[in-house]
Design an enzyme around this catalytic site. Structure first.
Site, PDB file in Angstrom:
ATOM      1  N   MET A 142     -11.748  -0.732   2.319  1.00 41.79           N
ATOM      2  CA  MET A 142     -11.094  -1.983   1.960  1.00 41.79           C
ATOM      3  C   MET A 142     -11.068  -2.131   0.448  1.00 41.79           C
ATOM      4  O   MET A 142     -12.060  -1.862  -0.226  1.00 41.79           O
ATOM      5  CB  MET A 142     -11.842  -3.156   2.606  1.00 41.79           C
ATOM      6  CG  MET A 142     -11.276  -4.516   2.262  1.00 41.79           C
ATOM      7  SD  MET A 142      -9.553  -4.700   2.817  1.00 41.79           S
ATOM      8  CE  MET A 142      -9.017  -6.042   1.757  1.00 41.79           C
ATOM      9  N   ASN A 144     -11.112  -4.527  -1.780  1.00 46.53           N
ATOM     10  CA  ASN A 144     -11.587  -5.724  -2.473  1.00 46.53           C
ATOM     11  C   ASN A 144     -11.613  -5.485  -3.980  1.00 46.53           C
ATOM     12  O   ASN A 144     -12.107  -4.458  -4.439  1.00 46.53           O
ATOM     13  CB  ASN A 144     -12.992  -6.096  -1.994  1.00 46.53           C
ATOM     14  CG  ASN A 144     -13.090  -6.109  -0.485  1.00 46.53           C
ATOM     15  OD1 ASN A 144     -13.364  -5.078   0.116  1.00 46.53           O
ATOM     16  ND2 ASN A 144     -12.868  -7.246   0.111  1.00 46.53           N
ATOM     17  N   HIS A 176      -6.272   5.949  -2.499  1.00 48.06           N
ATOM     18  CA  HIS A 176      -5.520   4.850  -1.877  1.00 48.06           C
ATOM     19  C   HIS A 176      -6.124   3.498  -2.234  1.00 48.06           C
ATOM     20  O   HIS A 176      -5.415   2.577  -2.665  1.00 48.06           O
ATOM     21  CB  HIS A 176      -5.515   5.045  -0.356  1.00 48.06           C
ATOM     22  CG  HIS A 176      -4.785   3.966   0.390  1.00 48.06           C
ATOM     23  ND1 HIS A 176      -3.481   4.086   0.784  1.00 48.06           N
ATOM     24  CD2 HIS A 176      -5.196   2.743   0.832  1.00 48.06           C
ATOM     25  CE1 HIS A 176      -3.104   2.998   1.418  1.00 48.06           C
ATOM     26  NE2 HIS A 176      -4.132   2.158   1.458  1.00 48.06           N
ATOM     27  N   GLU A 177      -7.429   3.356  -2.052  1.00 46.59           N
ATOM     28  CA  GLU A 177      -8.060   2.061  -2.305  1.00 46.59           C
ATOM     29  C   GLU A 177      -8.019   1.721  -3.796  1.00 46.59           C
ATOM     30  O   GLU A 177      -7.834   0.556  -4.160  1.00 46.59           O
ATOM     31  CB  GLU A 177      -9.490   2.042  -1.782  1.00 46.59           C
ATOM     32  CG  GLU A 177      -9.626   2.358  -0.292  1.00 46.59           C
ATOM     33  CD  GLU A 177      -8.736   1.510   0.604  1.00 46.59           C
ATOM     34  OE1 GLU A 177      -8.419   0.359   0.245  1.00 46.59           O
ATOM     35  OE2 GLU A 177      -8.343   1.999   1.678  1.00 46.59           O
ATOM     36  N   GLU A 199       0.916  -1.878   1.758  1.00 45.41           N
ATOM     37  CA  GLU A 199       0.376  -0.693   2.429  1.00 45.41           C
ATOM     38  C   GLU A 199       1.345   0.474   2.424  1.00 45.41           C
ATOM     39  O   GLU A 199       0.964   1.614   2.144  1.00 45.41           O
ATOM     40  CB  GLU A 199      -0.059  -1.035   3.857  1.00 45.41           C
ATOM     41  CG  GLU A 199      -1.229  -2.008   3.939  1.00 45.41           C
ATOM     42  CD  GLU A 199      -2.492  -1.503   3.254  1.00 45.41           C
ATOM     43  OE1 GLU A 199      -2.577  -0.300   2.912  1.00 45.41           O
ATOM     44  OE2 GLU A 199      -3.412  -2.317   3.054  1.00 45.41           O
TER      45      GLU A 199
END
Length: 345
Positions: A142, A144, A176-177, A199
């Site tokens: 994730m 964040n 990606h993150e 995304e």
């Protein structure tokens, strides 16, 4: 996943954004590490064996990007100097038994930071970037803001047991993150119907990163294999849906291969139609117009069209139409002219 509800009341919509200053207090023996979004502004000891940390994130964000971590973790630390000369501290936190296996993830993070500067002109915007990898995180990873949370399997690599696929997956997901820092965090979604805006675009970006770090043809074959094996069947069955759905009962149901991987292919349409230079011009205008905002897929299309003076209205249909296009292809070879003609119908 809903821990924020135990902290404060907040409208859980991605277009409701705020700047956060977070003060965490905890038992120093049980929770020696206290992390949240942004830069660490202050930390210290309190009475009764407790301690505190104050984190400040200067960038507005929706509550889904808020993160707070308190635990008995250890860190590996490195640094990265951006193209403008700013030093950024990089830290990967894990449970104590796993700390020796984060080296490859750290290298991947630094490669991703440089790639985003080289290809898109996007520098990291804070003094500190943290990754926390724990065994029991119930999602893959994730984004964040400045405090990415990972399941351990997408960070840890052991040369004696990890496969080539493990290494490729770690490199791709770490990238990606990190790439979400701009495509998802600095510019986020107006509503969850626009999920593919962040995304699909970020999958396209991580695919480009992995292709440049390794073999572009091999990466493209792998991505198309996923489409053919998983996305085509989804598009041909009762679960078919456009990359931007018109309605949903539960948003969790739309974290799908259609929204992600087919969404990335729609972004690839822009790149193919406009070329690398035109796509970069569109991305530059997108960030210029919408940095700090919650926007829509239509805003992205408009930036691409306006930056290049092109009519891209036809691309817009891909956002609302489900299904896989079927083409009839005929070919002809003229031996005298040594030309090969392909026609689609």
């Amino acid at each position: 996943a809903e821990g924020f509800r135990g902290i404060t009341c907040f409208l859980d919509r991605p277009d409701v954004m705020a700047r956060y200053t977070t003060r965490i207090e905890a038992d120093a023996a049980k929770y020696p590490v206290l992390l949240s979004n942004g830069n660490l502004k202050e930390e210290g000891q309190l009475e009764g064996g407790r301690h505190y940390a104050v984190w400040e994130d200067p960038f507005p964000k929706p509550c889904y990007l808020f993160a707070l971590v308190a635990g008995d973790l250890v860190k590996q630390e490195d640094s990265y100097t951006t193209s403008s000369g700013k030093a950024v501290t990089l830290r990967i936190y894990t449970q104590p038994a796993n700390t020796s296996q984060v080296g490859f993830a750290m290298v991947s993070l630094k490669k991703a930071m440089k790639w985003d500067e080289d290809v898109y002109g996007l520098e990291y915007d804070l003094d500190l970037f943290n990754i926390v990898a724990v065994d029991d995180f119930n999602m893959g990873a994730m984004e964040n803001k400045s405090l990415n949370i990972f399941n351990s399997r997408l960070v840890l690599a052991d040369p004696d047991s990890s496969t080539d696929g493990d290494y490729a997956r770690i490199e791709g997901v770490v990238g990606h993150e990190y790439f979400h820092n701009w495509t998802g965090n600095r510019v986020t979604c107006r509503d969850w119907f626009q999920l593919t805006l962040k995304e699909g675009l970020t999958v396209f970006r991580d695919q480009g990163f992995s292709a440049d770090m390794n073999s572009a043809p091999v990466k493209r074959i792998e991505d198309v294999a996923v489409l053919r094996a998983s996305q085509f069947s989804e598009d041909a069955g009762p679960m078919a849906h456009p990359i931007r759905p018109d309605s949903y009962i539960k948003m969790d149901n739309f974290y799908t291969v259609t929204v992600y991987e087919k969404g990335a292919e729609v972004i690839r349409l822009y790149h193919t139609l406009l070329g690398a230079e035109g796509f970069r011009k569109g991305m530059d205008l997108y960030f210029q117009r919408h940095d700090g905002q919650a926007v829509t897929c239509d805003d992205f299309l408009a930036a691409m069209a306006d930056a290049n003076g092109e009519d891209l209205s036809g691309v817009g249909r891909w956002y609302s139409q489900a299904g896989t296009p079927k083409l009839t292809v005929t070919t002809a070879y003229d031996a005298a002219k040594k030309s090969f003609t392909i026609q689609t119908h």
